[in-house]
Design a protein around this motif. Structure first.
Motif, PDB file in Angstrom:
ATOM      1  N   LEU A   1       0.816  -1.210   0.000  1.00  0.00           N
ATOM      2  CA  LEU A   1       0.000   0.000   0.000  1.00  0.00           C
ATOM      3  C   LEU A   1       0.852   1.263   0.000  1.00  0.00           C
ATOM      4  CD1 LEU A   1      -2.863  -1.037   2.462  1.00  0.00           C
ATOM      5  CD2 LEU A   1      -3.033  -0.731  -0.018  1.00  0.00           C
ATOM      6  N   GLU A   2       2.076   1.167   0.504  1.00  0.00           N
ATOM      7  CA  GLU A   2       2.968   2.333   0.481  1.00  0.00           C
ATOM      8  C   GLU A   2       3.279   2.791  -0.942  1.00  0.00           C
ATOM      9  OE1 GLU A   2       6.442   1.468   2.763  1.00  0.00           O
ATOM     10  OE2 GLU A   2       5.321   1.039   4.600  1.00  0.00           O
ATOM     11  N   PHE A   3       3.140   1.892  -1.910  1.00  0.00           N
ATOM     12  CA  PHE A   3       3.402   2.234  -3.308  1.00  0.00           C
ATOM     13  C   PHE A   3       2.149   2.738  -4.014  1.00  0.00           C
ATOM     14  CE2 PHE A   3       7.081  -0.190  -2.206  1.00  0.00           C
ATOM     15  CZ  PHE A   3       8.089   0.259  -3.048  1.00  0.00           C
ATOM     16  N   ARG A   4       1.075   2.880  -3.274  1.00  0.00           N
ATOM     17  CA  ARG A   4      -0.182   3.460  -3.759  1.00  0.00           C
ATOM     18  C   ARG A   4      -0.750   2.737  -4.985  1.00  0.00           C
ATOM     19  NH1 ARG A   4      -1.428   7.864  -1.137  1.00  0.00           N
ATOM     20  NH2 ARG A   4      -2.925   8.523  -2.737  1.00  0.00           N
ATOM     21  N   PRO A   5      -0.961   1.433  -4.885  1.00  0.00           N
ATOM     22  CA  PRO A   5      -1.628   0.726  -5.987  1.00  0.00           C
ATOM     23  C   PRO A   5      -3.071   1.184  -6.116  1.00  0.00           C
ATOM     24  CG  PRO A   5      -1.531  -0.679  -4.059  1.00  0.00           C
ATOM     25  CD  PRO A   5      -0.718   0.554  -3.725  1.00  0.00           C
ATOM     26  N   ALA A   6      -3.597   1.106  -7.323  1.00  0.00           N
ATOM     27  CA  ALA A   6      -5.000   1.457  -7.537  1.00  0.00           C
ATOM     28  C   ALA A   6      -5.939   0.372  -7.034  1.00  0.00           C
ATOM     29  CB  ALA A   6      -5.252   1.711  -9.020  1.00  0.00           C
ATOM     30  N   ALA A   7      -5.437  -0.870  -6.918  1.00  0.00           N
ATOM     31  CA  ALA A   7      -6.277  -1.993  -6.502  1.00  0.00           C
ATOM     32  C   ALA A   7      -5.437  -3.017  -5.763  1.00  0.00           C
ATOM     33  CB  ALA A   7      -6.948  -2.644  -7.710  1.00  0.00           C
ATOM     34  N   VAL A   8      -6.057  -3.700  -4.817  1.00  0.00           N
ATOM     35  CA  VAL A   8      -5.454  -4.842  -4.132  1.00  0.00           C
ATOM     36  C   VAL A   8      -6.452  -5.994  -4.212  1.00  0.00           C
ATOM     37  CG1 VAL A   8      -4.570  -5.802  -1.983  1.00  0.00           C
ATOM     38  CG2 VAL A   8      -4.104  -3.402  -2.565  1.00  0.00           C
ATOM     39  N   MET A   9      -5.980  -7.124  -4.705  1.00  0.00           N
ATOM     40  CA  MET A   9      -6.846  -8.292  -4.866  1.00  0.00           C
ATOM     41  C   MET A   9      -6.458  -9.365  -3.869  1.00  0.00           C
ATOM     42  SD  MET A   9      -7.547 -10.481  -8.324  1.00  0.00           S
ATOM     43  CE  MET A   9      -7.782 -12.267  -8.275  1.00  0.00           C
ATOM     44  N   LEU A  10      -7.457  -9.919  -3.197  1.00  0.00           N
ATOM     45  CA  LEU A  10      -7.272 -11.009  -2.245  1.00  0.00           C
ATOM     46  C   LEU A  10      -7.952 -12.260  -2.793  1.00  0.00           C
ATOM     47  CD1 LEU A  10      -8.125  -9.059   1.031  1.00  0.00           C
ATOM     48  CD2 LEU A  10      -5.836  -9.581   0.154  1.00  0.00           C
ATOM     49  N   SER A  11      -7.251 -13.387  -2.724  1.00  0.00           N
ATOM     50  CA  SER A  11      -7.785 -14.640  -3.253  1.00  0.00           C
ATOM     51  C   SER A  11      -7.588 -15.770  -2.249  1.00  0.00           C
ATOM     52  CB  SER A  11      -7.061 -15.021  -4.558  1.00  0.00           C
ATOM     53  OG  SER A  11      -7.138 -14.004  -5.519  1.00  0.00           O
ATOM     54  N   PHE A  12      -8.484 -16.744  -2.274  1.00  0.00           N
ATOM     55  CA  PHE A  12      -8.323 -18.007  -1.536  1.00  0.00           C
ATOM     56  C   PHE A  12      -8.171 -17.779  -0.037  1.00  0.00           C
ATOM     57  CE2 PHE A  12      -6.168 -18.600  -5.734  1.00  0.00           C
ATOM     58  CZ  PHE A  12      -7.218 -19.260  -6.334  1.00  0.00           C
ATOM     59  N   GLY A  13      -9.296 -17.707   0.628  1.00  0.00           N
ATOM     60  CA  GLY A  13      -9.282 -17.515   2.067  1.00  0.00           C
ATOM     61  C   GLY A  13     -10.119 -16.317   2.457  1.00  0.00           C
ATOM     62  N   ASP A  14     -10.219 -16.080   3.733  1.00  0.00           N
ATOM     63  CA  ASP A  14     -11.058 -15.013   4.266  1.00  0.00           C
ATOM     64  C   ASP A  14     -10.394 -13.653   4.046  1.00  0.00           C
ATOM     65  OD1 ASP A  14     -12.877 -13.451   5.609  1.00  0.00           O
ATOM     66  OD2 ASP A  14     -12.276 -14.136   7.615  1.00  0.00           O
ATOM     67  N   PRO A  15     -11.027 -12.766   3.289  1.00  0.00           N
ATOM     68  CA  PRO A  15     -10.443 -11.443   3.076  1.00  0.00           C
ATOM     69  C   PRO A  15     -10.627 -10.509   4.269  1.00  0.00           C
ATOM     70  CG  PRO A  15     -12.566 -11.575   1.976  1.00  0.00           C
ATOM     71  CD  PRO A  15     -12.296 -12.947   2.550  1.00  0.00           C
ATOM     72  N   GLY A  16     -11.417 -10.935   5.241  1.00  0.00           N
ATOM     73  CA  GLY A  16     -11.782 -10.074   6.350  1.00  0.00           C
ATOM     74  C   GLY A  16     -10.625  -9.404   7.076  1.00  0.00           C
ATOM     75  N   PRO A  17      -9.558 -10.138   7.429  1.00  0.00           N
ATOM     76  CA  PRO A  17      -8.484  -9.517   8.202  1.00  0.00           C
ATOM     77  C   PRO A  17      -7.791  -8.345   7.497  1.00  0.00           C
ATOM     78  CG  PRO A  17      -8.341 -11.912   8.346  1.00  0.00           C
ATOM     79  CD  PRO A  17      -9.366 -11.601   7.304  1.00  0.00           C
ATOM     80  N   PHE A  18      -7.924  -8.244   6.189  1.00  0.00           N
ATOM     81  CA  PHE A  18      -7.223  -7.200   5.440  1.00  0.00           C
ATOM     82  C   PHE A  18      -8.168  -6.180   4.814  1.00  0.00           C
ATOM     83  CE2 PHE A  18      -5.166 -11.362   4.963  1.00  0.00           C
ATOM     84  CZ  PHE A  18      -3.989 -11.127   5.657  1.00  0.00           C
TER      85      PHE A  18
END
Length: 329
Positions: free
Chosen positions: A86-103
Motif C-alpha cells: 500500500l505504500e506504493f499506492r496501488p490502484a487496486a489490491v486483490m485477495l484470493s483463496f481464504g477469508d479477506p476479512g483480516p485485510f
C-alpha cells in the motif's frame, strides 16, 4: 465500439481486461505493460515474499502512470506485506483463496479498490459482507489454484453477478482471447481476469521452457489435482483448493493415491531429488483449459490491444445476429 463498463469507470481503464496476479510470474514489468496498454496489471504478490516485493513493486510503480494493482493469497499473506504494498499506492489490491476479512478494512481505508476473488457462493457472500469493490468469479477451467468443488465459469459468473449486484463482477477461468472477454460481458460481468494467456508474454517472469509448454499445451492435457502440492510439500489448503496444471510425471504416479502421498515423506524427498537432478521442472506448469488458444508469445501491451479488438469484433458480430426489432414496412 467503446467497451465502457463499471470496471473501466471505477479504475479509469481503457479496456475491461485484468491480468491475473500469477504468483511469481506476474512481476512488475508485466503488470506495468498491461496497465500502460489500458488494462489493469496486477503484481503477483502471492505469499507476500518481502524480497520479491521489494524488487518488483518499484518496477511497476515506476513503469506506468496508469492504474495498477497487486494480488495476495488471503490465507497466506501477513499484514506487513499488505502494508508495504500500500505504500506504493496501488490502484487496486486483490485477495484470493481464504477469508479477506483480516485485510479488508485496511485496504478500504486506503485509496485502493478492494478486489476479492471467489470460487463458490459462500465466498461470494463473504466478499459482499466485507465490502469488496470488485468481485472476481473464478470458474474451475482456470489454471493454477482454484476450487476443488467449484463450478464452471459459464454458470458461475451469472450467479455471482446476481448475488453481488450492484458490485461489479469479473469473470475468470477459461478466457484466453477476445471472444472470451466478450462472452464474459454477455454474462453480465464488468470485465475479464486472464491468467494463462498473460503467462505466455515476453514480460512474464517465466522460464523459456514454461513459455514453450504453454504455447504447445492443449486443454485436454490439463488436470486439476492436489498431487503436485502434496508432492512438493506446499502449504496450500488442499482440502478446499486444487491446482490445474499441464501433465506431470508425478500426476501419473500418484493420481488417486493422494492420501498415501500425503503420509509419505519419502515421496516428497524423491520429488525434491528429481527437481535437483533436472528430471522434473522446478515448478508445475500452471495452465487453464483455454491453453489451446495460446499459440504465440507477444508483448503484454500488444496482447491487451489484441484482446480488446477481438472482444469488440465479437460483440459487433453478435449484435448483427440479433433478431430485427420489428416487421419491416
Amino acid at each position: 465500439m467503446a467497451l465502457s463498463m463499471e470496471l473501466t469507470e471505477l479504475l479509469g481503464l481503457r479496456h475491461p481486461i485484468v491480468q491475473a496476479p500469477m504468483g511469481g510470474s506476474a512481476g512488475g514489468a508485466l503488470a506495468a505493460a498491461v496497465s500502460r496498454a489500458g488494462g489493469l496489471g496486477l503484481l503477483g504478490g502471492a505469499f507476500g515474499d518481502r524480497e520479491w516485493l521489494e524488487r518488483e513493486l518499484p518496477i511497476v510503480a515506476a513503469g506506468t502512470d496508469q492504474p495498477w494493482g497487486v494480488g495476495f493469497l488471503a490465507w497466506a499473506v501477513d499484514a506487513g506485506a499488505v502494508e508495504r504494498a500500500l505504500e506504493f499506492r496501488p490502484a487496486a489490491v486483490m485477495l484470493s483463496f481464504g477469508d479477506p476479512g483480516p485485510f479488508a478494512d485496511r485496504i478500504r481505508r486506503s485509496d485502493a479498490v478492494l478486489m476479492v476473488q471467489v470460487t463458490d457462493l459462500d465466498e461470494a457472500r463473504r466478499a459482499v459482507d466485507v465490502g469488496a469493490d470488485v468481485i472476481v468469479a473464478q470458474g474451475t477451467e482456470s489454471g493454477g489454484h482454484g476450487a476443488r468443488r467449484g463450478r464452471s465459469t459459464l454458470p458461475f459468473v451469472p450467479l455471482v453477478v446476481d448475488l453481488a449486484a450492484p458490485v461489479p463482477v469479473l469473470a475468470a477461468g477459461g478466457i484466453a482471447d477476445g471472444r472470451g472477454v466478450a462472452a464474459a460481458l454477455a454474462l453480465g460481468a464488468a470485465g475479464a481476469l486472464i491468467g494463462t494467456r498473460f503467462l505466455a508474454t515476453t514480460e512474464a517472469l517465466a522460464d523459456p521452457s514454461v513459455h514453450k509448454a504453454v504455447v504447445e499445451g492443449r486443454g485436454q492435457d490439463t488436470e486439476r489435482s492436489s498431487v503436485l502440492d502434496l508432492a512438493r510439500g506446499a502449504s496450500w489448503p488442499t482440502a478446499k483448493y486444487t491446482a490445474r496444471t499441464l501433465g506431470h510425471p508425478y500426476l501419473d504416479r500418484w493420481r488417486g493415491r493422494e492420501a498415501e502421498l500425503a503420509g509419505d515423506p519419502r515421496a516428497r524427498q524423491e520429488y525434491r531429488d528429481d527437481v535437483a537432478r533436472g528430471a522434473i521442472p522446478p515448478l508445475p506448469v500452471w495452465a487453464g483449459e483455454a491453453v489451446d488458444l495460446v499459440t504465440d508469445l507477444p508483448s503484454a501491451s500488444d496482447l491487451v490491444t489484441t484482446l480488446a479488438a477481438q472482444a469488440e469484433a465479437a460483440l459487433s458480430r453478435a449484435g448483427r445476429l440479433l433478431p430485427d426489432s420489428g416487421p419491416q414496412v
